[in-house]
Design a protein around this motif. Sequence first.
Motif, PDB file in Angstrom:
ATOM      1  N   TYR A  69       0.826  -1.203   0.000  1.00 40.13           N
ATOM      2  CA  TYR A  69       0.000   0.000   0.000  1.00 40.13           C
ATOM      3  C   TYR A  69       0.865   1.259   0.000  1.00 40.13           C
ATOM      4  O   TYR A  69       0.593   2.202  -0.753  1.00 40.13           O
ATOM      5  CB  TYR A  69      -0.951   0.010   1.198  1.00 40.13           C
ATOM      6  CG  TYR A  69      -1.818   1.239   1.238  1.00 40.13           C
ATOM      7  CD1 TYR A  69      -2.794   1.440   0.273  1.00 40.13           C
ATOM      8  CD2 TYR A  69      -1.635   2.210   2.217  1.00 40.13           C
ATOM      9  CE1 TYR A  69      -3.579   2.577   0.294  1.00 40.13           C
ATOM     10  CE2 TYR A  69      -2.422   3.351   2.239  1.00 40.13           C
ATOM     11  CZ  TYR A  69      -3.391   3.535   1.274  1.00 40.13           C
ATOM     12  OH  TYR A  69      -4.156   4.668   1.286  1.00 40.13           O
ATOM     13  N   ASP A  70       1.915   1.279   0.807  1.00 40.92           N
ATOM     14  CA  ASP A  70       2.808   2.446   0.825  1.00 40.92           C
ATOM     15  C   ASP A  70       3.415   2.688  -0.549  1.00 40.92           C
ATOM     16  O   ASP A  70       3.499   3.836  -1.008  1.00 40.92           O
ATOM     17  CB  ASP A  70       3.930   2.260   1.859  1.00 40.92           C
ATOM     18  CG  ASP A  70       3.444   2.378   3.290  1.00 40.92           C
ATOM     19  OD1 ASP A  70       2.320   2.899   3.507  1.00 40.92           O
ATOM     20  OD2 ASP A  70       4.166   1.919   4.199  1.00 40.92           O
ATOM     21  N   ASN A  71       3.858   1.626  -1.208  1.00 37.96           N
ATOM     22  CA  ASN A  71       4.421   1.769  -2.550  1.00 37.96           C
ATOM     23  C   ASN A  71       3.334   2.142  -3.559  1.00 37.96           C
ATOM     24  O   ASN A  71       3.545   2.988  -4.430  1.00 37.96           O
ATOM     25  CB  ASN A  71       5.109   0.489  -2.997  1.00 37.96           C
ATOM     26  CG  ASN A  71       6.435   0.243  -2.284  1.00 37.96           C
ATOM     27  OD1 ASN A  71       7.105  -0.744  -2.556  1.00 37.96           O
ATOM     28  ND2 ASN A  71       6.838   1.099  -1.354  1.00 37.96           N
ATOM     29  N   GLY A  98       5.100   1.935 -14.036  1.00 38.95           N
ATOM     30  CA  GLY A  98       6.092   1.170 -14.778  1.00 38.95           C
ATOM     31  C   GLY A  98       7.342   0.849 -13.999  1.00 38.95           C
ATOM     32  O   GLY A  98       7.296   0.357 -12.876  1.00 38.95           O
ATOM     33  N   ASP A  99       8.488   1.153 -14.625  1.00 37.13           N
ATOM     34  CA  ASP A  99       9.778   0.812 -14.030  1.00 37.13           C
ATOM     35  C   ASP A  99      10.000   1.523 -12.702  1.00 37.13           C
ATOM     36  O   ASP A  99      10.684   0.992 -11.834  1.00 37.13           O
ATOM     37  CB  ASP A  99      10.924   1.143 -14.998  1.00 37.13           C
ATOM     38  CG  ASP A  99      10.997   0.142 -16.149  1.00 37.13           C
ATOM     39  OD1 ASP A  99      10.451  -0.974 -16.009  1.00 37.13           O
ATOM     40  OD2 ASP A  99      11.590   0.480 -17.177  1.00 37.13           O
ATOM     41  N   ASN A 100       9.453   2.704 -12.530  1.00 33.36           N
ATOM     42  CA  ASN A 100       9.618   3.403 -11.248  1.00 33.36           C
ATOM     43  C   ASN A 100       8.982   2.610 -10.110  1.00 33.36           C
ATOM     44  O   ASN A 100       9.563   2.481  -9.042  1.00 33.36           O
ATOM     45  CB  ASN A 100       9.025   4.810 -11.314  1.00 33.36           C
ATOM     46  CG  ASN A 100       9.834   5.731 -12.203  1.00 33.36           C
ATOM     47  OD1 ASN A 100      11.046   5.568 -12.331  1.00 33.36           O
ATOM     48  ND2 ASN A 100       9.174   6.679 -12.828  1.00 33.36           N
ATOM     49  N   GLY A 145      10.631  -0.957  -2.877  1.00 36.16           N
ATOM     50  CA  GLY A 145      10.982  -2.121  -2.051  1.00 36.16           C
ATOM     51  C   GLY A 145      10.032  -3.297  -2.128  1.00 36.16           C
ATOM     52  O   GLY A 145      10.458  -4.444  -2.211  1.00 36.16           O
ATOM     53  N   TRP A 146       8.703  -3.033  -2.101  1.00 35.97           N
ATOM     54  CA  TRP A 146       7.760  -4.139  -2.101  1.00 35.97           C
ATOM     55  C   TRP A 146       7.896  -4.988  -3.364  1.00 35.97           C
ATOM     56  O   TRP A 146       7.771  -6.210  -3.299  1.00 35.97           O
ATOM     57  CB  TRP A 146       6.321  -3.626  -1.981  1.00 35.97           C
ATOM     58  CG  TRP A 146       5.341  -4.701  -2.268  1.00 35.97           C
ATOM     59  CD1 TRP A 146       4.932  -5.669  -1.391  1.00 35.97           C
ATOM     60  CD2 TRP A 146       4.725  -4.992  -3.510  1.00 35.97           C
ATOM     61  NE1 TRP A 146       4.072  -6.537  -2.027  1.00 35.97           N
ATOM     62  CE2 TRP A 146       3.927  -6.127  -3.337  1.00 35.97           C
ATOM     63  CE3 TRP A 146       4.748  -4.388  -4.765  1.00 35.97           C
ATOM     64  CZ2 TRP A 146       3.174  -6.672  -4.355  1.00 35.97           C
ATOM     65  CZ3 TRP A 146       3.998  -4.920  -5.785  1.00 35.97           C
ATOM     66  CH2 TRP A 146       3.231  -6.054  -5.566  1.00 35.97           C
ATOM     67  N   TRP A 147       8.162  -4.376  -4.494  1.00 31.57           N
ATOM     68  CA  TRP A 147       8.226  -5.113  -5.759  1.00 31.57           C
ATOM     69  C   TRP A 147       9.259  -6.240  -5.712  1.00 31.57           C
ATOM     70  O   TRP A 147       9.044  -7.302  -6.275  1.00 31.57           O
ATOM     71  CB  TRP A 147       8.530  -4.167  -6.920  1.00 31.57           C
ATOM     72  CG  TRP A 147       8.511  -4.874  -8.245  1.00 31.57           C
ATOM     73  CD1 TRP A 147       9.584  -5.287  -8.969  1.00 31.57           C
ATOM     74  CD2 TRP A 147       7.356  -5.292  -8.989  1.00 31.57           C
ATOM     75  NE1 TRP A 147       9.188  -5.928 -10.114  1.00 31.57           N
ATOM     76  CE2 TRP A 147       7.805  -5.949 -10.150  1.00 31.57           C
ATOM     77  CE3 TRP A 147       5.983  -5.181  -8.785  1.00 31.57           C
ATOM     78  CZ2 TRP A 147       6.951  -6.479 -11.097  1.00 31.57           C
ATOM     79  CZ3 TRP A 147       5.126  -5.708  -9.740  1.00 31.57           C
ATOM     80  CH2 TRP A 147       5.617  -6.348 -10.873  1.00 31.57           C
TER      81      TRP A 147
END
Length: 162
Positions: free
Chosen positions: A65-67, A74-76, A81-83
């Motif tokens: 949720y934070d992310n 996209g790439d950003n 971190g979660w990704w």
Amino acid sequence: MIKVKRTINADTRTAEAEVTKEMLLRDTKSHIEDVKNGCNFFADMLIEAGKNHDHTKIDYIDEFYDNFKTRQQGDNFKKLGWWQKHLTERHHLNDKCPDDVNLIDVLEMITDCVMAGKARSGEVYEIVINPDIITKAITNTQKLLEDNIEVVEQKPFDWSGN
């Protein structure tokens, strides 16, 4: 383990003696049962993949949720971190393909893309998977099945028809 009955009489390349119609029928029916059991093996794996799909979104919902709320695209978004935790899931084949990729992973990825596209925007993007990944998935799936099979002998053919 999947128990596969030896069926040498179901194929002209392996039959060792004169094969009667009854022998051919018995071994063919046995082969069909074996294929059904193999398909059930894969079906069970696919169902399990569906149950566990995107578990990192649930297990790490706060970080997700934070992310997510940064609204980076996209790439950003993929740099957040979660990704990196999300990439531990097997179906993200274009981002991080597991060494033991198999066709269950491929089917989960296709299902994910179609379901997400239809549910979110009504559009499904073209699904592109590197052909080398597909080839590796086929090889690994074959090995996975082979490693889960035990060949057992059938009872000797009953010539009385019983």
